[in-house]
Scaffold this motif. Structure first.
Motif, PDB file in Angstrom:
ATOM      1  N   ASP A 199      19.275  51.242   8.115  1.00 25.34           N
ATOM      2  CA  ASP A 199      18.789  51.448   9.479  1.00 25.34           C
ATOM      3  C   ASP A 199      18.510  52.927   9.736  1.00 25.34           C
ATOM      4  OD1 ASP A 199      21.029  48.943  10.834  1.00 25.34           O
ATOM      5  OD2 ASP A 199      18.951  48.778  10.141  1.00 25.34           O
ATOM      6  N   TYR A 200      19.169  53.788   8.980  1.00 20.37           N
ATOM      7  CA  TYR A 200      19.054  55.215   9.228  1.00 20.37           C
ATOM      8  C   TYR A 200      18.649  56.024   7.999  1.00 20.37           C
ATOM      9  CZ  TYR A 200      21.650  53.745  13.333  1.00 20.37           C
ATOM     10  OH  TYR A 200      22.067  53.097  14.471  1.00 20.37           O
ATOM     11  N   HIS A 201      18.399  55.344   6.893  1.00 21.18           N
ATOM     12  CA  HIS A 201      18.081  56.071   5.668  1.00 21.18           C
ATOM     13  C   HIS A 201      16.790  55.568   5.045  1.00 21.18           C
ATOM     14  CE1 HIS A 201      22.300  57.226   6.016  1.00 21.18           C
ATOM     15  NE2 HIS A 201      22.002  58.236   5.227  1.00 21.18           N
ATOM     16  N   ALA A 202      16.101  56.467   4.391  1.00 25.56           N
ATOM     17  CA  ALA A 202      14.937  56.132   3.592  1.00 25.56           C
ATOM     18  C   ALA A 202      15.369  55.909   2.151  1.00 25.56           C
ATOM     19  CB  ALA A 202      13.926  57.279   3.650  1.00 25.56           C
ATOM     20  N   ILE A 203      14.588  55.098   1.455  1.00 21.36           N
ATOM     21  CA  ILE A 203      14.819  54.876   0.037  1.00 21.36           C
ATOM     22  C   ILE A 203      13.532  55.162  -0.719  1.00 21.36           C
ATOM     23  CG2 ILE A 203      15.345  53.208  -1.772  1.00 21.36           C
ATOM     24  CD1 ILE A 203      17.819  53.784  -0.230  1.00 21.36           C
ATOM     25  N   GLY A 204      13.642  56.036  -1.687  1.00 17.93           N
ATOM     26  CA  GLY A 204      12.499  56.330  -2.540  1.00 17.93           C
ATOM     27  C   GLY A 204      12.729  55.786  -3.938  1.00 17.93           C
ATOM     28  N   TRP A 205      11.634  55.409  -4.586  1.00 20.81           N
ATOM     29  CA  TRP A 205      11.690  54.965  -5.977  1.00 20.81           C
ATOM     30  C   TRP A 205      11.009  56.010  -6.853  1.00 20.81           C
ATOM     31  CZ3 TRP A 205      14.425  51.070  -8.021  1.00 20.81           C
ATOM     32  CH2 TRP A 205      14.878  50.056  -7.175  1.00 20.81           C
ATOM     33  N   PHE A 206      11.686  56.368  -7.914  1.00 18.23           N
ATOM     34  CA  PHE A 206      11.197  57.324  -8.894  1.00 18.23           C
ATOM     35  C   PHE A 206      11.310  56.693 -10.274  1.00 18.23           C
ATOM     36  CE2 PHE A 206      11.225  61.356  -6.394  1.00 18.23           C
ATOM     37  CZ  PHE A 206      11.857  60.905  -5.258  1.00 18.23           C
ATOM     38  N   ARG A 207      10.628  57.288 -11.206  1.00 17.03           N
ATOM     39  CA  ARG A 207      10.810  56.866 -12.596  1.00 17.03           C
ATOM     40  C   ARG A 207      10.652  58.070 -13.523  1.00 17.03           C
ATOM     41  NH1 ARG A 207       5.314  53.281 -13.830  1.00 17.03           N
ATOM     42  NH2 ARG A 207       3.820  55.046 -13.852  1.00 17.03           N
ATOM     43  N   GLN A 208      11.238  57.934 -14.690  1.00 19.95           N
ATOM     44  CA  GLN A 208      11.083  58.963 -15.706  1.00 19.95           C
ATOM     45  C   GLN A 208      10.954  58.295 -17.058  1.00 19.95           C
ATOM     46  OE1 GLN A 208      13.860  62.237 -15.629  1.00 19.95           O
ATOM     47  NE2 GLN A 208      12.369  63.506 -16.708  1.00 19.95           N
ATOM     48  N   ALA A 209       9.827  58.537 -17.679  1.00 18.33           N
ATOM     49  CA  ALA A 209       9.575  58.013 -19.016  1.00 18.33           C
ATOM     50  C   ALA A 209      10.014  59.051 -20.043  1.00 18.33           C
ATOM     51  CB  ALA A 209       8.096  57.696 -19.179  1.00 18.33           C
ATOM     52  N   PRO A 210      10.312  58.607 -21.254  1.00 21.36           N
ATOM     53  CA  PRO A 210      10.744  59.544 -22.304  1.00 21.36           C
ATOM     54  C   PRO A 210       9.712  60.636 -22.521  1.00 21.36           C
ATOM     55  CG  PRO A 210      11.105  57.288 -22.991  1.00 21.36           C
ATOM     56  CD  PRO A 210      10.334  57.221 -21.717  1.00 21.36           C
ATOM     57  N   GLY A 211      10.165  61.869 -22.473  1.00 21.63           N
ATOM     58  CA  GLY A 211       9.283  62.998 -22.733  1.00 21.63           C
ATOM     59  C   GLY A 211       8.330  63.339 -21.611  1.00 21.63           C
ATOM     60  N   LYS A 212       8.481  62.684 -20.472  1.00 21.48           N
ATOM     61  CA  LYS A 212       7.569  62.938 -19.356  1.00 21.48           C
ATOM     62  C   LYS A 212       8.346  63.420 -18.138  1.00 21.48           C
ATOM     63  CE  LYS A 212       3.956  59.677 -20.710  1.00 21.48           C
ATOM     64  NZ  LYS A 212       3.071  58.570 -20.253  1.00 21.48           N
ATOM     65  N   GLU A 213       7.611  64.014 -17.212  1.00 20.74           N
ATOM     66  CA  GLU A 213       8.243  64.470 -15.986  1.00 20.74           C
ATOM     67  C   GLU A 213       8.562  63.289 -15.077  1.00 20.74           C
ATOM     68  OE1 GLU A 213       6.247  68.929 -15.604  1.00 20.74           O
ATOM     69  OE2 GLU A 213       5.920  67.422 -14.043  1.00 20.74           O
ATOM     70  N   ARG A 214       9.533  63.504 -14.231  1.00 24.21           N
ATOM     71  CA  ARG A 214       9.875  62.493 -13.238  1.00 24.21           C
ATOM     72  C   ARG A 214       8.698  62.274 -12.302  1.00 24.21           C
ATOM     73  NH1 ARG A 214      14.797  64.481 -10.184  1.00 24.21           N
ATOM     74  NH2 ARG A 214      13.235  65.698  -9.047  1.00 24.21           N
ATOM     75  N   GLU A 215       8.513  61.027 -11.916  1.00 19.16           N
ATOM     76  CA  GLU A 215       7.383  60.661 -11.065  1.00 19.16           C
ATOM     77  C   GLU A 215       7.900  59.913  -9.835  1.00 19.16           C
ATOM     78  OE1 GLU A 215       3.071  58.384 -11.592  1.00 19.16           O
ATOM     79  OE2 GLU A 215       4.730  57.856 -12.913  1.00 19.16           O
ATOM     80  N   ARG A 216       7.447  60.367  -8.688  1.00 24.20           N
ATOM     81  CA  ARG A 216       7.803  59.659  -7.453  1.00 24.20           C
ATOM     82  C   ARG A 216       6.784  58.555  -7.235  1.00 24.20           C
ATOM     83  NH1 ARG A 216       9.517  61.957  -1.519  1.00 24.20           N
ATOM     84  NH2 ARG A 216       8.442  60.379  -0.263  1.00 24.20           N
ATOM     85  N   LEU A 217       7.257  57.364  -6.919  1.00 26.84           N
ATOM     86  CA  LEU A 217       6.375  56.192  -6.820  1.00 26.84           C
ATOM     87  C   LEU A 217       6.091  55.798  -5.384  1.00 26.84           C
ATOM     88  CD1 LEU A 217       8.026  54.058  -9.636  1.00 26.84           C
ATOM     89  CD2 LEU A 217       6.088  55.624  -9.823  1.00 26.84           C
ATOM     90  N   LEU A 218       7.094  55.351  -4.700  1.00 27.25           N
ATOM     91  CA  LEU A 218       6.944  54.900  -3.310  1.00 27.25           C
ATOM     92  C   LEU A 218       8.210  55.256  -2.548  1.00 27.25           C
ATOM     93  CD1 LEU A 218       6.044  52.133  -5.243  1.00 27.25           C
ATOM     94  CD2 LEU A 218       4.954  51.642  -3.073  1.00 27.25           C
ATOM     95  N   CYS A 219       8.076  55.216  -1.245  1.00 27.43           N
ATOM     96  CA  CYS A 219       9.232  55.444  -0.388  1.00 27.43           C
ATOM     97  C   CYS A 219       9.099  54.565   0.848  1.00 27.43           C
ATOM     98  CB  CYS A 219       9.331  56.907  -0.003  1.00 27.43           C
ATOM     99  SG  CYS A 219      10.830  57.333   0.906  1.00 27.43           S
ATOM    100  N   ILE A 220      10.213  54.018   1.298  1.00 30.31           N
ATOM    101  CA  ILE A 220      10.210  53.243   2.531  1.00 30.31           C
ATOM    102  C   ILE A 220      11.198  53.910   3.480  1.00 30.31           C
ATOM    103  CG2 ILE A 220      11.896  51.576   1.595  1.00 30.31           C
ATOM    104  CD1 ILE A 220      10.375  49.443   3.338  1.00 30.31           C
ATOM    105  N   ALA A 221      10.687  54.255   4.651  1.00 33.20           N
ATOM    106  CA  ALA A 221      11.493  54.953   5.643  1.00 33.20           C
ATOM    107  C   ALA A 221      12.388  53.984   6.405  1.00 33.20           C
ATOM    108  CB  ALA A 221      10.579  55.707   6.604  1.00 33.20           C
ATOM    109  N   ALA A 222      13.296  54.533   7.190  1.00 26.69           N
ATOM    110  CA  ALA A 222      14.196  53.706   7.979  1.00 26.69           C
ATOM    111  C   ALA A 222      13.425  52.792   8.938  1.00 26.69           C
ATOM    112  CB  ALA A 222      15.165  54.588   8.753  1.00 26.69           C
ATOM    113  N   ASN A 223      12.304  53.267   9.422  1.00 25.44           N
ATOM    114  CA  ASN A 223      11.513  52.455  10.358  1.00 25.44           C
ATOM    115  C   ASN A 223      10.565  51.507   9.644  1.00 25.44           C
ATOM    116  OD1 ASN A 223       9.489  54.108   9.409  1.00 25.44           O
ATOM    117  ND2 ASN A 223       9.070  55.106  11.371  1.00 25.44           N
ATOM    118  N   GLY A 224      10.638  51.469   8.312  1.00 27.88           N
ATOM    119  CA  GLY A 224       9.810  50.552   7.537  1.00 27.88           C
ATOM    120  C   GLY A 224       8.492  51.119   7.070  1.00 27.88           C
TER     121      GLY A 224
END
Length: 120
Positions: A28-53
């Motif tokens: 209700d009060y926090h956002a959740i982001g999804w990230f990924r990291q493949a071998p030998g690659k930089e971390r990548e931010r994918l999507l995020c869903i805020a508290a308000n949706g």
């Protein structure tokens, strides 16, 4: 704390749904982001869903194939991944924070990750 689950081995073109369960941080009060990291690659931010949706799609590489949703009653966020490709192979992480801001990766609480492997 947050904890991811649902990773595994899948063939190209297949689907997986990852879950991120938050304990101690209510969605209700926090956002959740999804990230990924493949071998030998930089971390990548994918999507995020805020508290308000509100959803931010941050990676062209997954647009039209990945989507995010949440169930506040279960304090769980889902990452639906369709039409998976070998290049989607990575460890996937969810991160809880106050906002879907650029600082989420720095200030947020990270899970330990779940491995997704896409192979024929």
């Amino acid at each position: 704390q947050v904890a991811e689950s649902g990773g595994g081995l899948v063939q190209p073109g297949g689907s997986l749904r990852l879950s991120c369960v938050a304990s101690g941080e209510t969605l209700d009060y926090h956002a959740i982001g999804w990230f990924r990291q493949a071998p030998g690659k930089e971390r990548e931010r994918l999507l995020c869903i805020a508290a308000n949706g509100r959803i931010s799609n941050d990676a062209d590489s997954v647009k039209g194939r990945f989507s995010v949703s949440k169930d506040n009653a279960k304090n769980t966020v889902y990452l639906q991944m369709d039409n998976l490709r070998p290049e989607d192979t990575a460890v996937y992480y969810c991160v809880a924070g106050p906002l879907c801001s650029s600082g989420l990766a720095t200030v947020g609480v990270w899970g330990s990750g779940t491995l997704v492997t896409v192979v024929s």
